[in-house]
Design an enzyme around this catalytic site. Structure first.
Site, short mmCIF file in Angstrom:
data_model
loop_
_atom_site.label_atom_id
_atom_site.label_comp_id
_atom_site.label_asym_id
_atom_site.label_seq_id
_atom_site.Cartn_x
_atom_site.Cartn_y
_atom_site.Cartn_z
CB CYS A 114 -0.92 -0.01 1.21
SG CYS A 114 -2.09 1.37 1.26
CB CYS A 210 -6.70 -0.98 6.87
SG CYS A 210 -6.35 -1.05 5.09
#
Length: 398
Positions: A114, A210
């Protein structure tokens, strides 16, 4: 021309800074500090996924309530705030590779992917498009001038050290990024949030991955890659079949609990044989590793990695985010990069990162690192595993 607090030329009011705002306390404090110092601050939040479970789930980020929190903080600070829909990009660059990696028997780190793609590539370009002089984030890491460029260093608060997840940050990105929290302990960041009157001052920190509700990554992977839940054999490294499993997605190298077999001896997951849907287990000593071979290396040292001496370079290596850097020797030859761990480590899994440092202090410089492609164990365990895999290949070919 004198430099401001971000090591940029010009006065703060003439310096535009985009702040990556996740809706948490750290990035909110970054925005607050920079606004208080007079910078031209613009908040940007990325909507990365849209699981309904995340909307009201504590400890998530980049979805649901977190986007609303970032908006409210920006409003209270009097700064513009933009929400960018990166859900498709996040799926392509992070979630799909995460699932593919597990199916191949690896233990991936989606946070690195990410940062490497969505946050420090795509968002950085967005910041440039907005005319920003820098992109600031709430990561706990430090950077400072190193000649014509900037170098990364561990943060003051080593309990919050995020350098392991940022090893893949390129030199170009490092030069543009700023990390205002690197010199602050977390407790002080909370205090500053209270001083600034931020609504997120007492908000819980994000936890786990997440995009995985309640940390159940196996549910996500099984949905995206059903073959990861295919049953198979649990095999001892000595060749004995001990039982069955419900999918390699439920296992990771180094795991002891929940293996699913009872033999009276302490067993650990030694290897995941994805091609044959086998979970290979063995005693703890079968996990002992002294050499790891790296792929996708991001080298941030001053000397080109191809120019390292034949004797190698003494470094400190971190093979898990929760472990401290340990003495090691970095070597590079014939296009291969590997790290020899002086004291050895156990539970090293392919897909994880090996991050390199100058030393083991909280002032250590980050030299980059790479993903672990494969590792070498103690000779006896290595030979047993080699023989086991060779026999499986013969059986498949028969």
């Amino acid at each position: 021309m004198s430099l401001n607090s971000l090591d940029l030329p010009g006065k703060p009011e003439d310096t535009r800074v985009v702040v990556a705002m996740s809706g948490g306390v750290d990035s909110s404090v970054v925005a607050g500090i920079l606004k208080r110092e007079g910078y031209d601050v613009v908040g940007v939040t990325l909507q990365l996924y849209d699981h309904s479970a995340a909307v009201h789930r504590a400890g998530s980020c980049c979805a649901g309530q977190d986007i609303e929190d970032a908006r409210r903080v920006s409003e209270s600070l009097g700064i513009p705030h933009y929400v960018l829909d990166y859900e498709a990009r996040f799926r392509e660059a992070v979630i799909d590779p995460f699932a593919n990696s597990y199916v191949s028997g690896e233990t991936p780190i989606p946070c690195v992917s990410c940062n490497q793609t969505v946050k420090f590539a795509d968002l950085l370009q967005t910041a440039r498009d907005l005319g920003a002089d820098a992109l600031a984030t709430g990561h706990y890491i430090r950077s400072r001038a190193n000649g014509a460029h900037r170098a990364l260093y561990r943060p003051v608060d080593t309990d919050r050290d995020q350098s392991y997840f940022l090893f893949a940050t390129t030199q170009e990105q490092i030069d543009y990024l700023r990390f205002p929290l690197g010199h602050l302990p977390k407790a002080q960041v909370r205090e500053i949030a209270e001083e600034l009157g931020l609504t997120v001052a007492k908000k819980q920190d994000s936890q786990d991955i997440c995009f995985v509700p309640q940390g159940k990554y196996s549910d996500i992977i099984s949905r995206l890659k059903p073959e990861a839940a295919n049953p198979g054999d649990i095999v001892h490294i000595d060749g004995r079949t001990l039982g069955r499993h419900d999918g390699i997605v439920h296992y990771t190298v180094g795991q002891r609990r929940g293996i699913g077999v009872a033999t009276g001896e302490a067993l650990y997951v030694v290897h995941l044989d994805a091609a044959n849907a086998r979970v290979i287990v063995g005693p703890r000593e079968a996990l002992e590793t002294h050499k790891v071979f790296l792929r996708d290396v991001n080298w941030l040292g001053d000397t080109p990695i191809a120019d390292l001496p034949k004797s190698g370079m003494e470094v400190f290596a971190k093979v898990r985010s929760t472990r401290p850097p340990r003495p090691a020797v970095l070597r590079h030859a014939d296009g291969q990069t590997w790290v020899e761990l002086v004291d050895g480590e156990s539970g090293i899994a392919p897909g994880q990162a090996c991050v390199l440092y100058s030393d083991d202090s909280n002032a250590a410089r980050v030299f980059g690192g790479g993903f672990i492609g494969r590792s070498e164990r103690e000779p006896q365990a290595e030979e047993m595993l080699r023989r086991l895999m060779a026999n499986a290949d013969k059986a498949s070919a028969a």
